[in-house]
Design a protein around this motif. Structure first.
Motif, PDB file in Angstrom:
ATOM      1  N   VAL A  43      10.504  -0.323  45.725  1.00  0.00           N
ATOM      2  CA  VAL A  43      10.302   0.141  47.096  1.00  0.00           C
ATOM      3  C   VAL A  43       9.077   1.044  47.160  1.00  0.00           C
ATOM      4  N   HIS A  44       8.935   1.915  46.180  1.00  0.00           N
ATOM      5  CA  HIS A  44       7.764   2.800  46.138  1.00  0.00           C
ATOM      6  C   HIS A  44       6.461   1.994  46.124  1.00  0.00           C
ATOM      7  N   ALA A  45       6.468   0.874  45.418  1.00  0.00           N
ATOM      8  CA  ALA A  45       5.267   0.040  45.326  1.00  0.00           C
ATOM      9  C   ALA A  45       4.837  -0.480  46.693  1.00  0.00           C
ATOM     10  N   PHE A  46       5.785  -0.713  47.575  1.00  0.00           N
ATOM     11  CA  PHE A  46       5.452  -1.226  48.903  1.00  0.00           C
ATOM     12  C   PHE A  46       4.858  -0.160  49.809  1.00  0.00           C
ATOM     13  N   PHE A  47       4.996   1.089  49.441  1.00  0.00           N
ATOM     14  CA  PHE A  47       4.472   2.161  50.270  1.00  0.00           C
ATOM     15  C   PHE A  47       3.320   2.891  49.588  1.00  0.00           C
ATOM     16  N   ASP A  48       2.640   2.170  48.732  1.00  0.00           N
ATOM     17  CA  ASP A  48       1.435   2.642  48.071  1.00  0.00           C
ATOM     18  C   ASP A  48       0.375   2.821  49.154  1.00  0.00           C
TER      19      ASP A  48
END
Length: 165
Positions: A43-48
């Motif tokens: 999920v963190h990767a999608f909000f880079d």
């Protein structure tokens, strides 16, 4: 293609619940992601927050791809020392396989050990009996990974989603 754009649009509308943006909370409703042990990292990767240019040339695309791979590399390199050690790789494999009741921790460990031995043989070649493989560097990671086919996350089964217009 226009078909791919339509497919992406349907997925976006489904995830965002017809809102203009996708929020972290929207990922809570994805069944395939719900029990994934590295869900938070995904999920963190999608909000880079890195900016994306729409009209990239080949050099810019290659640089952007390497930045994405560096992000993935750091998901494994938990101490950020520039190497994915055997222990770090074991930890990730054990996390990923922890939900499988048919696989014991020792089996997960064997899988990680085998993968690391394969990485060593690809990156270093034949090693001497006293030689120790310290871990996968980012350069090794770039050489030995086929990101488009081996590392992906399936979010929605699009066959079950009605077409949105």
């Amino acid at each position: 293609t226009s078909e791919q754009i339509e497919h992406l649009h349907r997925r976006f509308k489904q995830l965002s619940r017809d809102q203009l943006t996708i929020r972290k909370e929207n990922f809570d409703s994805i069944p395939d992601l719900e029990f994934n042990p590295i869900r938070g990292k995904i999920v963190h990767a999608f909000f880079d927050k890195r900016p994306i240019e729409m009209n990239m040339d080949e050099e810019q695309l290659d640089r952007f791809r390497k930045e994405k791979l560096k992000f993935l590399f750091h998901m494994y390199d938990s101490d950020h020392d520039g190497k994915i050690t055997l222990q770090e790789y074991r930890n990730v494999v054990e996390e990923l396989l922890s939900g499988n009741p048919h696989l014991e921790k020792e089996s997960a460990r064997s899988i990680a050990d085998g993968a690391m031995m394969e990485a060593a043989s690809i990156c270093v070649g034949q090693m001497g009996p006293d030689q120790v493989y310290e871990g996968i560097t980012f350069e090794d990671f770039l050489k030995g990974i086929d990101i488009e086919t081996k590392m992906h996350v399936r979010f929605l089964n699009m066959e079950t989603i009605a077409h949105c217009y």
